[in-house]
Design a protein around this motif. Structure first.
Motif, PDB file in Angstrom:
ATOM      1  N   ASP A  37     -69.075  -0.599 -76.100  1.00 29.38           N
ATOM      2  CA  ASP A  37     -69.427  -1.954 -75.647  1.00 29.38           C
ATOM      3  C   ASP A  37     -70.077  -1.940 -74.280  1.00 29.38           C
ATOM      4  O   ASP A  37     -70.345  -2.980 -73.689  1.00 29.38           O
ATOM      5  N   CYS A  70     -74.484   2.985 -73.137  1.00 30.54           N
ATOM      6  CA  CYS A  70     -73.255   2.871 -73.953  1.00 30.54           C
ATOM      7  C   CYS A  70     -73.167   4.072 -74.890  1.00 30.54           C
ATOM      8  O   CYS A  70     -74.142   4.804 -75.073  1.00 30.54           O
ATOM      9  N   TYR A  93     -71.355  -5.463 -62.112  1.00 31.08           N
ATOM     10  CA  TYR A  93     -69.932  -5.771 -62.212  1.00 31.08           C
ATOM     11  C   TYR A  93     -69.817  -7.175 -62.789  1.00 31.08           C
ATOM     12  O   TYR A  93     -70.192  -8.159 -62.157  1.00 31.08           O
ATOM     13  N   ARG A 124     -65.701   3.712 -68.553  1.00 37.26           N
ATOM     14  CA  ARG A 124     -64.397   4.268 -68.919  1.00 37.26           C
ATOM     15  C   ARG A 124     -63.602   4.585 -67.655  1.00 37.26           C
ATOM     16  O   ARG A 124     -64.125   5.188 -66.710  1.00 37.26           O
ATOM     17  N   LYS A 173     -65.463  -5.852 -65.073  1.00 29.75           N
ATOM     18  CA  LYS A 173     -65.832  -4.578 -65.698  1.00 29.75           C
ATOM     19  C   LYS A 173     -67.198  -4.133 -65.177  1.00 29.75           C
ATOM     20  O   LYS A 173     -68.032  -4.954 -64.808  1.00 29.75           O
ATOM     21  N   TRP A 174     -67.346  -2.759 -65.177  1.00 38.38           N
ATOM     22  CA  TRP A 174     -68.602  -2.177 -64.688  1.00 38.38           C
ATOM     23  C   TRP A 174     -69.491  -1.754 -65.871  1.00 38.38           C
ATOM     24  O   TRP A 174     -69.013  -1.253 -66.874  1.00 38.38           O
ATOM     25  N   TYR A 175     -70.820  -1.971 -65.657  1.00 43.79           N
ATOM     26  CA  TYR A 175     -71.829  -1.567 -66.649  1.00 43.79           C
ATOM     27  C   TYR A 175     -72.967  -0.891 -65.903  1.00 43.79           C
ATOM     28  O   TYR A 175     -73.136  -1.065 -64.697  1.00 43.79           O
ATOM     29  N   THR A 181     -68.837  -0.840 -71.410  1.00 42.85           N
ATOM     30  CA  THR A 181     -67.947  -0.865 -70.248  1.00 42.85           C
ATOM     31  C   THR A 181     -67.694   0.558 -69.758  1.00 42.85           C
ATOM     32  O   THR A 181     -67.618   1.507 -70.549  1.00 42.85           O
ATOM     33  N   PHE A 197     -69.494   5.628 -70.616  1.00 40.42           N
ATOM     34  CA  PHE A 197     -69.529   4.221 -70.998  1.00 40.42           C
ATOM     35  C   PHE A 197     -69.184   4.073 -72.476  1.00 40.42           C
ATOM     36  O   PHE A 197     -69.745   4.779 -73.335  1.00 40.42           O
ATOM     37  N   ASN A 198     -68.244   3.164 -72.756  1.00 43.87           N
ATOM     38  CA  ASN A 198     -67.780   2.935 -74.113  1.00 43.87           C
ATOM     39  C   ASN A 198     -68.879   2.317 -74.983  1.00 43.87           C
ATOM     40  O   ASN A 198     -69.970   2.007 -74.503  1.00 43.87           O
TER      41      ASN A 198
END
Length: 482
Positions: free
Chosen positions: A456, A432, A416, A460, A420-422, A458, A453-454
């Motif tokens: 970048d 991604c 986090y 969705r 934003k979450w990754y 992040t 995940f987009n």
């Protein structure tokens, strides 16, 4: 002739027959005994020394000769002239009167005589120990302190030796001659290498008595070492003689090496470059060549047991040190052979993780600074081209990674960051949507929930249409209609 006379004559013939037979039987018996005997010498003669009192059944002799006798000859005549005689491995014969000339060294000289039976090939050995110098001539070949000779001379049993102030431990080694010896220092028997560690406490004079016992002959000798720790030997007659007789050369005085200048004066408190050895040496205030660690001009140096100033890498007591071309010990970062190393303030080479200028670095077991990915403690770390450990976001070969504050890489974990979450795969790269890889943005977690995940990276949280189908995502990022 009467009957009684005939009986007497008959008895005499019978007795005569026994008398004839008995000597033959004795001869046979003696021949058998002689055949079983070992070959032996008839005599041993030396041109110097007292008569050895030879006896065929004695195989070892000791002979004393004057210290000025440099050559002798020995004769070893066999009892049976057909037998072969060797003196120190060389055959002597009747033609040369069973004689051999020998050169004597000071002290004990061992002469080995071998005789071989010409028929049975049986052998016997005799040993003659010749002491040039007499009963007192029981000598060592050398005495060493820390690998350097004390200026040993067989004609002397007494030595004065200077050691530098601060010396606490030295290695005393003795080198015996041929044969078997028991050697002791102040009553303590030396180990199998004929050496012993000596410990000292403070300035002063220490006396070491070295006892020597020749196990072959039971003869003994003794050496006395007077060790002057941090104090001069007085009066120093030896040095005065060296000043006059030995200019521009190395000399040994009281067991220590010195170098005399053109006037015969020993060099003191100075570096000296010897063109013969292509090495630097240093001499203390009394002119003694120094060894080991040396502090001079505010720098640390190391001189090997021969006094030579060291450069480059040196291993000392299981630690590595580096000395520059000028011999001064280095610390901090150094580059050697295109590799970087870090040396602590005391000069020892660092290994493992270190902090320098608030940055972390990793040095392998050879002390070499590492770069790139390293695997340590079952975790991955990344060190840039300067060796600095990376933290936070990091791009490597078109992929993004995240390294925690302690440098270890996130693997199979959520992050986090900035609201934003990754998610990071088990290989550490960020999940991604890659337009070149179909479905690369999707993630199925252990709870059987799907996330997307987009591009970048992040997570969705809003709907997205893909391949004509619209996917809905909850606030926690999980897909609601998959």
């Amino acid at each position: 002739m009467s009957k009684n006379i005939r009986k007497i004559i008959a008895a005499i013939f019978v007795m005569s027959a026994f008398l004839i037979i008995e000597p033959n039987c004795l001869n046979l018996t003696n021949a058998k005994v002689y055949a079983e005997e070992k070959p032996h010498l008839k005599s041993i003669y030396l041109s110097e020394g007292d008569d050895i009192g030879f006896s065929a059944d004695i195989n070892s002799y000791i002979v004393d000769v004057d210290k000025d006798v440099e050559e002798i000859f020995i004769k070893a005549k066999p009892d049976d002239l057909l037998d072969t005689v060797k003196i120190n491995g060389k055959i002597v014969s009747k033609d040369d009167y069973y004689k051999q000339n020998l050169v004597l060294k000071k002290g004990k000289n061992t002469i080995k005589i071998e005789i071989q039976d010409d028929k049975t090939k049986d052998r016997s050995m005799y040993e003659v120990y010749v002491y040039r110098g007499g009963k007192e001539a029981v000598y060592l070949n050398d005495i060493l302190i820390n690998g350097s000779s004390i200026g040993f001379d067989k004609s002397s049993n007494f030595y004065n030796i200077e050691l530098d102030e601060g010396t606490e431990l030295v290695n005393l080694s003795t080198i015996p001659g041929e044969g078997s010896y028991t050697i002791s220092a102040n009553g303590t028997v030396l180990n199998e290498t004929n050496s012993i560690k000596l410990k000292f406490k403070g300035l002063g004079k220490y006396t070491i008595n070295i006892g020597l016992k020749d196990e072959d002959t039971e003869r003994t000798g003794i050496y006395t070492l007077n060790i002057y720790l941090g104090i001069p030997v007085s009066p120093n007659i030896g040095e005065s003689i060296n000043k006059v007789l030995k200019p521009n050369q190395w000399v040994v005085t009281n067991g220590r090496w010195k170098y005399n200048d053109a006037l015969g004066e020993p060099l003191k408190n100075i570096w000296f470059y010897d063109n013969k050895y292509n090495k630097y040496f240093h001499f203390n205030s009394r002119g003694n060549m120094q060894t080991g660690w040396l502090e001079a001009d505010g720098k640390e140096y190391y001189l090997n047991p021969y006094g030579e100033m060291q450069t480059g890498w040196i291993r000392y007591e299981d630690e590595w040190y580096f000395f520059g071309p000028d011999g001064a010990m280095k610390n901090g970062w150094i580059k050697d052979d295109e590799k970087w190393y870090s040396l602590r303030k005391n000069g020892t080479m660092a290994k493992g993780w270190i902090v320098s200028n608030d940055n972390w670095y990793y040095l392998n077991s050879c002390g070499t600074m590492q770069t790139g990915w390293i695997y340590y403690g079952k975790r991955w770390y990344y060190l840039n081209s300067y060796g600095t450990m990376q933290t936070g976001w990091f791009q490597y070969e078109n992929d993004w990674y995240y390294l925690n504050s302690n440098g270890d890489m996130k693997s199979g974990e959520w992050l986090y960051d900035n609201n934003k979450w990754y998610y990071f795969n088990y290989y550490g790269n960020m999940r991604c949507d890659n337009i070149n890889i179909k479905n690369s943005g999707w993630l199925l977690d252990k709870n059987n929930k799907y996330y997307y995940f987009n591009e970048d990276g992040t997570m969705r949280t809003s709907s997205k249409t893909m391949d004509g189908y619209t996917y809905e995502f909850n606030e926690d990022g999980s897909a609601s209609n998959v």
